[in-house]
Structures are given as C-alpha cells and as structure tokens.
Write a protein that holds these residues in place. Structure first.
Motif, PDB file in Angstrom:
ATOM      1  N   VAL A 462       0.832  -1.201   0.000  1.00 39.89           N
ATOM      2  CA  VAL A 462       0.000   0.000   0.000  1.00 39.89           C
ATOM      3  C   VAL A 462       0.863   1.245   0.000  1.00 39.89           C
ATOM      4  N   PHE A 463       1.905   1.250   0.795  1.00 41.64           N
ATOM      5  CA  PHE A 463       2.783   2.413   0.830  1.00 41.64           C
ATOM      6  C   PHE A 463       3.466   2.635  -0.518  1.00 41.64           C
ATOM      7  N   GLN A 464       3.880   1.550  -1.146  1.00 40.94           N
ATOM      8  CA  GLN A 464       4.559   1.678  -2.434  1.00 40.94           C
ATOM      9  C   GLN A 464       3.620   2.191  -3.519  1.00 40.94           C
ATOM     10  N   ASP A 465       2.377   1.657  -3.576  1.00 43.15           N
ATOM     11  CA  ASP A 465       1.457   2.040  -4.649  1.00 43.15           C
ATOM     12  C   ASP A 465       0.801   3.382  -4.389  1.00 43.15           C
ATOM     13  N   ARG A 466       0.331   3.603  -3.169  1.00 42.12           N
ATOM     14  CA  ARG A 466      -0.469   4.797  -2.898  1.00 42.12           C
ATOM     15  C   ARG A 466       0.369   6.021  -2.575  1.00 42.12           C
ATOM     16  N   VAL A 467       1.487   5.862  -1.926  1.00 41.53           N
ATOM     17  CA  VAL A 467       2.277   7.016  -1.495  1.00 41.53           C
ATOM     18  C   VAL A 467       3.431   7.286  -2.461  1.00 41.53           C
ATOM     19  N   LEU A 468       4.312   6.282  -2.601  1.00 45.02           N
ATOM     20  CA  LEU A 468       5.440   6.492  -3.511  1.00 45.02           C
ATOM     21  C   LEU A 468       4.971   6.647  -4.959  1.00 45.02           C
ATOM     22  N   GLY A 469       3.948   5.855  -5.369  1.00 47.41           N
ATOM     23  CA  GLY A 469       3.434   5.968  -6.736  1.00 47.41           C
ATOM     24  C   GLY A 469       2.814   7.318  -7.014  1.00 47.41           C
ATOM     25  N   TYR A 470       2.174   7.899  -6.002  1.00 49.77           N
ATOM     26  CA  TYR A 470       1.568   9.214  -6.188  1.00 49.77           C
ATOM     27  C   TYR A 470       2.627  10.265  -6.512  1.00 49.77           C
ATOM     28  N   PHE A 471       3.674  10.334  -5.708  1.00 50.45           N
ATOM     29  CA  PHE A 471       4.710  11.337  -5.951  1.00 50.45           C
ATOM     30  C   PHE A 471       5.483  11.045  -7.228  1.00 50.45           C
ATOM     31  N   TRP A 472       5.694   9.787  -7.560  1.00 50.39           N
ATOM     32  CA  TRP A 472       6.445   9.464  -8.773  1.00 50.39           C
ATOM     33  C   TRP A 472       5.645   9.845 -10.023  1.00 50.39           C
ATOM     34  N   ASN A 473       4.380   9.523 -10.063  1.00 50.24           N
ATOM     35  CA  ASN A 473       3.540   9.872 -11.222  1.00 50.24           C
ATOM     36  C   ASN A 473       3.347  11.374 -11.334  1.00 50.24           C
ATOM     37  N   ARG A 474       3.178  12.009 -10.195  1.00 50.02           N
ATOM     38  CA  ARG A 474       2.983  13.453 -10.250  1.00 50.02           C
ATOM     39  C   ARG A 474       4.216  14.151 -10.788  1.00 50.02           C
ATOM     40  N   ARG A 475       5.380  13.737 -10.382  1.00 51.53           N
ATOM     41  CA  ARG A 475       6.611  14.356 -10.863  1.00 51.53           C
ATOM     42  C   ARG A 475       6.808  14.099 -12.352  1.00 51.53           C
ATOM     43  N   ARG A 476       6.529  12.875 -12.812  1.00 51.34           N
ATOM     44  CA  ARG A 476       6.703  12.579 -14.234  1.00 51.34           C
ATOM     45  C   ARG A 476       5.646  13.262 -15.089  1.00 51.34           C
ATOM     46  N   SER A 477       4.414  13.378 -14.574  1.00 45.67           N
ATOM     47  CA  SER A 477       3.366  14.059 -15.334  1.00 45.67           C
ATOM     48  C   SER A 477       3.679  15.528 -15.502  1.00 45.67           C
ATOM     49  N   GLN A 478       4.150  16.167 -14.433  1.00 44.07           N
ATOM     50  CA  GLN A 478       4.503  17.578 -14.539  1.00 44.07           C
ATOM     51  C   GLN A 478       5.641  17.806 -15.530  1.00 44.07           C
ATOM     52  N   LYS A 479       6.578  16.872 -15.547  1.00 41.51           N
ATOM     53  CA  LYS A 479       7.700  17.006 -16.475  1.00 41.51           C
ATOM     54  C   LYS A 479       7.230  16.875 -17.914  1.00 41.51           C
ATOM     55  N   HIS A 480       6.399  15.906 -18.218  1.00 46.45           N
ATOM     56  CA  HIS A 480       5.893  15.716 -19.580  1.00 46.45           C
ATOM     57  C   HIS A 480       4.980  16.848 -20.000  1.00 46.45           C
ATOM     58  N   SER A 481       4.156  17.364 -19.062  1.00 44.59           N
ATOM     59  CA  SER A 481       3.234  18.438 -19.412  1.00 44.59           C
ATOM     60  C   SER A 481       3.975  19.696 -19.797  1.00 44.59           C
ATOM     61  N   SER A 482       4.982  20.052 -19.011  1.00 44.00           N
ATOM     62  CA  SER A 482       5.716  21.281 -19.309  1.00 44.00           C
ATOM     63  C   SER A 482       6.461  21.168 -20.628  1.00 44.00           C
ATOM     64  N   THR A 483       6.978  19.976 -20.947  1.00 41.48           N
ATOM     65  CA  THR A 483       7.727  19.811 -22.198  1.00 41.48           C
ATOM     66  C   THR A 483       6.820  19.902 -23.411  1.00 41.48           C
ATOM     67  N   ASN A 484       5.703  19.226 -23.417  1.00 41.30           N
ATOM     68  CA  ASN A 484       4.834  19.179 -24.599  1.00 41.30           C
ATOM     69  C   ASN A 484       4.014  20.434 -24.758  1.00 41.30           C
ATOM     70  N   LEU A 485       3.589  21.068 -23.688  1.00 39.35           N
ATOM     71  CA  LEU A 485       2.841  22.304 -23.831  1.00 39.35           C
ATOM     72  C   LEU A 485       3.715  23.424 -24.358  1.00 39.35           C
ATOM     73  N   ALA A 486       4.992  23.388 -24.019  1.00 38.63           N
ATOM     74  CA  ALA A 486       5.900  24.430 -24.526  1.00 38.63           C
ATOM     75  C   ALA A 486       6.132  24.266 -26.021  1.00 38.63           C
ATOM     76  N   SER A 487       6.156  23.043 -26.517  1.00 37.50           N
ATOM     77  CA  SER A 487       6.421  22.821 -27.938  1.00 37.50           C
ATOM     78  C   SER A 487       5.160  22.842 -28.790  1.00 37.50           C
ATOM     79  N   HIS A 488       3.975  22.794 -28.183  1.00 37.27           N
ATOM     80  CA  HIS A 488       2.713  22.809 -28.935  1.00 37.27           C
ATOM     81  C   HIS A 488       1.753  23.785 -28.299  1.00 37.27           C
TER      82      HIS A 488
END
Length: 606
Positions: A462-488
C-alpha cells in the motif's frame, strides 16, 4: 492460499480485496470478498470485530500482568559431597588488657574509653595495681587508636589453648587478625591474601573446628563508672559468616561463656534474589570514600579490589560515610582512606554519631543478589568435670578454680552435607507472555506469526502504490506536461483541428470529442484495442471499461465543454469519467489516485 480469480488478477496487490482473499487471518475473506453487502457479510464482520476485540483485551491483560514483574520464592534442599567451611570470627568481650595499659594510654584514651577524668588517673592505676605516674610525665604528641588495640588487646597466642580442624591440629597461624567495634578480633578460614578455603566432606561433631580458649578474666578492666559501653559479662563473641561478608560481630555475634562446652550445628543456606524490576537486590560493591549527599543513592561502585557486595558490607560502608561526613574521620574498624579518629574525636563525635545512626536505621541497603548464610543450633554442657579439672590444671599450670572460671570449648560443625537453596524466580517469563499471546491469537482470530508478516507485507504494498506511486507519477506528469505544452502552444486554443505533431496523430478516423459532453459514447466510435494519443500525459483506451480524460473547471449550463479544451488543462482538479453505454460524468480529481492515469497511459485497465 487460493489462486486469484480473473477479476482479482486485474487488481493490484495493494487492493484490500486481494489481500483479504489470500490472507490467513480467519474471516477476513468473508468480509471483503467480491459482491455487494449482505446480511451474511455483516454477520461475518461483527464476528471478526468481536474476535479481534477479545484478542486485544486478552493481550493487554497479559502485557499488564507481565509489567507488574511478579516473582515467586522456591525452597529446595540439595545434597553435596563437599561444602566450604564458613569463616569463624571471635572476639574477647574485654577489649583491652589491664596489664598492657600505660600512663600515656590513660592520658589519651582514658576519657573516651573509660570515662576517666585526669584527676582520677592515680586512683585508677591503684585499682590496676600499677604505680602512679612519675613526676614530670609528658604524654606523646600523637596517639593511634589502632595501635592501642593491637598492643593492649587480647592476643590469640595467649587465649588459644588448643585447636583442631577435622581432627588435625591448628594454631594462631590459621587465624587472621581483624578490627571490629569490639577491638581486635580473629577470623578462622578468612581466605585473606588468597589463602585456600577449607572444606568439609563429613558432617557431625568432631568434623569441624574445635578450639579451647582462655578468656583471661584477670586481665579484664575494673568497673569504674557505669557507661553505655560498660560490659558486665565475661566470655567471647562468635560470628559465623561467609568469606565475602565482613563481620558485624557486635550486632550479629552470639556469646560463649567460660565453664561450658558449646556445640554449634550449622546448615548452609544459599540465597538468590532477583534484581530490579522483579526484586531489589544489588551486586555492586560500594566505595567507602565516596561522600554522597543525604538524598543521593548509595553511590558509585568501587573501582578498587573491594570484596563482593554484601548486606553487612553495605551497612559498614554506609556507617563509614556518615561518620566521615559528620566527624571528618573514621573509626578503626571502618574501611576507607579517611584518617582514624583520635580518642577525643571518638568520644565527642564518632561514637555518638554511630549509635544515633544505628538507632535510626538510616542505612537503606538492598539484599545481595547472591549470598550465603548459616543457620545455627546451639547446645552446651558444663566443663570441666571434677576429674578433668585436676588434669587441665596440671596441663596448663593453672588452678582448678581458674580453669572453671576462664576456660571454654567451642565446637562448630555441619549437621549434614546438604544445604538449602532459597531462590527467587520470575513468576511470568517473556516466553510465557509470548506463548499466551500466541494461544489467544490462534483461538480468537486463527492467526500466527506469519499472518503478521502478511499484514506487514500488505502495508508495504500500500505504501509503495499509494504514497510512492503518487509522488512518482505526479513528478513525471509535470515534467511531460511542461515539455509538450511548450512545444505545442496551439493545443491551448479552441480550434477544429488537433494541431498535434505527426507522431501523436490518431491512427484511425478523427474522433469528434464534442460528443463527450452531450451524447453517449459507444465502442464503435474508435477502432477496438487501439490507442488514440490525444496528449502525452493521458491516453484514451478504446476498451469497454472505464476511461478518464482530464478536465478543466467544472462547466456551467452556458459553458459547452469540448474534449480539446479538456486536453488543454491537464492540471485541472476535474476529470471526465466515461463508462460504456453511460453519460460522461465530470468528477473531482481524487488526491493519491494519479496512478490510475498512469495505468491508462501504459495501456492497462483501471
């Protein structure tokens, strides 16, 4: 463990239903199994809760009982083929011999020990049969009380008439001189200076120590004044103790009178006590030179080669500290490095302070964790007989009357080669506590130690999926969003075409996303099992399952909502929930559930 079904295979290991179906905790699978809530499931939930509550109550009761640290005392009698003979300390009740006192002794020690005033010295010397002091007598500049008792006290060479141990002769060389409050005394089998301790292999009279002593009544000091320390009796004091224990003969010794043969039958007792918190014993030797405050504990352990801790040793150290703190000196029988009290200090301070302390019983000394004591039974017969009196008179060149008034015999032996073991034991061990907890756990919830490991493993998932997964996905989503929105940048405008780069264009006919806000969605709107990449952060899967699209602000009645606008607001707190054959629903984004978007992007079903 039963194998997971098709529906359970699609769930993550952190899902409670997956854990409940495979956990060895009884009843959990009936409560969190698949399906809706039924009466049967509710009854199972009540039964599980009652069982868990009863188990926790029993555990709390056992833990509370363990923390009370109860103990029990066991008494056992054991046989032995060889026992260590105890230390025997004996003192003449008269501390100083009248024939050994000098004018200088009376000048220094007369007021303190005998209550003599200087004007009474001449009369006292006359009572001793000694000439008065010569004119011009000058006392010594200093005086040592220990030297006085060593010189003027009764010597074992004069007192010991006969000695035998286990039928073998012994003599003064087998005794060790020691100072007590009664003066100079002597200890047999003391073990001092590394001497080998004597042992016994047979019980009964004649198999121990037998000594004949002369108490030397003619050397007793005359009765001059009735003082607190005035002695009216004649004979010797005897204490039987272990070698680790210093003698406290003025308080614990028993008397042996002349004209009698005293038989002392002993039985060894070994005592074992528990340390805190089960008991209050101590095994740390104390330093007599340490001076704590009155409210302090007994003090630090001694770093010198002091004897092991004993009850009488602790009391002696406590008395030494008290007298040294009150008077600035110690009495001659006390341990430590403080200076020995002078006769005047002995009279004015030390003796009175020690008596007051003993009356108040101010020394709080715990029992030793391991000690040896000796139970005694005494019996006596008169000596000498008429036939023996004449023989003894000739043997020791004394009169028959002198033999009857001064000679005694002491016979100390073991009753049998067995000893009593008095031992404190823990009434409730840690192993018993764990056994009770394990029994209650198996009785009420059917669990074991491995069940606890299963629960810990599930919490890690539960800790791995709900806590660590939350921060990992959020960090990767923010990185992808900033990259693609800047180019399009065109993605952020409402227009008819998607304006996506070629590698993000749909692989099927264009999908009119405006239907998401008004019409039902059907699988026929897209090719089955194909992915339409509308945005790098979110992937729309064309499968008959739940789909998520990012939304922006919640639309009002006058605000038509389109899929293009939804894709332009990946950080919106709202998401579209799309189900097969149902109206799209705009729901708030749930914190900690971003892993669902991650699963969609990788082509896995939610």
């Amino acid at each position: 463990m039963k194998p997971p079904g098709p529906e359970e295979a699609r769930l993550r290991a952190s899902d409670l239903r997956v854990f409940a179906s495979s956990c060895t905790l009884h009843g959990l699978g009936h409560v969190f199994g698949p399906g809706r809530l039924t009466v049967r499931r509710g009854l199972w939930a009540v039964a599980v809760l009652l069982s868990v509550a009863t188990f926790l109550y029993q555990v709390a009761d056992r833990v509370s009982y363990y923390q009370e640290f109860h103990h029990q005392t066991a008494l056992d009698e054991r046989e032995s083929h060889r026992l260590t003979f105890p230390a025997i300390t004996l003192c003449n009740i008269n501390p100083l011999r009248r024939s050994r006192l000098t004018h200088n002794d009376l000048h220094w020690a007369g007021p303190a020990l005998l209550g003599l005033d200087p004007a009474e010295h001449t009369a006292f010397l006359r009572a001793l049969g000694r000439p008065p002091a010569l004119p011009g007598f000058m006392p010594s500049p200093t005086f040592d009380m220990a030297q006085l008792y060593a010189r003027a006290g009764h010597t074992l060479d004069d007192m010991l008439l006969d000695c035998s141990y286990r039928g073998q002769p012994c003599g003064p060389e087998n005794f060790t001189a020691i100072f007590t409050r009664m003066g100079q005394c002597y200890t047999f089998n003391s073990g001092a200076d590394g001497a080998e301790l004597l042992t016994i292999t047979k019980g009964g009279a004649g198999n121990g120590l037998e000594i004949m002593l002369d108490v030397q009544q003619e050397e007793y000091l005359p009765m001059w004044k009735d003082m607190e320390e005035t002695l009216f009796e004649v004979g010797i004091r005897v204490q039987i103790h272990s070698q680790e224990e210093p003698p406290l003969i003025d308080q614990l010794g028993f008397g042996v009178a002349p004209g009698y043969q005293t038989f002392v039958s002993c039985q060894q007792q070994q005592l074992s006590f528990l340390p805190p918190p089960w008991g209050d014993c101590s095994s740390v030797s104390l330093d007599p030179d340490f001076e704590p405050e009155p409210s302090d504990p007994p003090g630090p352990p001694s770093t010198s080669s002091s004897p092991p801790y004993s009850l009488t040793g602790c009391r002696l150290v406590c008395e030494t500290r008290y007298v040294a703190r009150k008077c600035g000196c110690r009495m001659m029988h006390m341990p430590g490095s403080a200076p020995v009290c002078s006769p005047q200090q002995h009279k004015d301070c030390a003796s009175a302070a020690l008596d007051a302390m003993q009356r108040k019983d101010a020394c709080a000394c715990p029992n030793p964790c391991a000690s040896t004591r000796y139970a005694k039974e005494l019996s006596m017969v008169r000596i000498p007989s008429r036939a023996a009196a004449r023989y003894l008179a000739r043997k020791f060149n004394r009169s028959e009357a002198y033999i009857a008034e001064n000679v005694l015999v002491l016979d100390i032996f073991f009753e049998a080669l067995n000893y009593e073991l008095v031992e404190q034991k823990k009434a409730y061990e840690m192993s018993a506590l764990l056994g009770d907890i394990g029994g209650q756990m198996g009785l009420f919830i059917g669990a074991s130690l491995l069940t606890i490991l299963e629960i810990l493993d599930y919490l890690c998932e539960v800790f791995q999926d709900r806590v660590l997964g939350y921060f990992w996905n959020r960090r990767r989503s923010q990185k992808h969003s900033s990259t693609n929105l800047a180019s399009h940048p065109s993605l952020c405008r409402h227009q008819d075409s998607l304006c996506l780069p070629p590698h993000l264009l749909p692989c099927h006919a264009p999908l009119d996303l405006r239907i998401l806000g008004a019409t039902r969605w059907h699988p026929g709107h897209a090719q089955p099992a194909e992915l339409c990449h509308l945005h790098p952060n979110k992937v729309l899967m064309h499968q008959p399952q739940v789909f998520l699209l990012p939304g922006r602000d919640q639309p009002g009645p006058a605000q038509p909502y389109s899929g293009i606008e939804a894709l332009c607001h990946p950080s919106s707190p709202w998401v579209w929930l799309l189900k097969r054959g149902a109206e799209p629903q705009l729901t708030p984004r749930i914190p900690g559930r971003e892993w669902e978007y991650e699963d969609i992007r990788h082509g896995h079903l939610v």
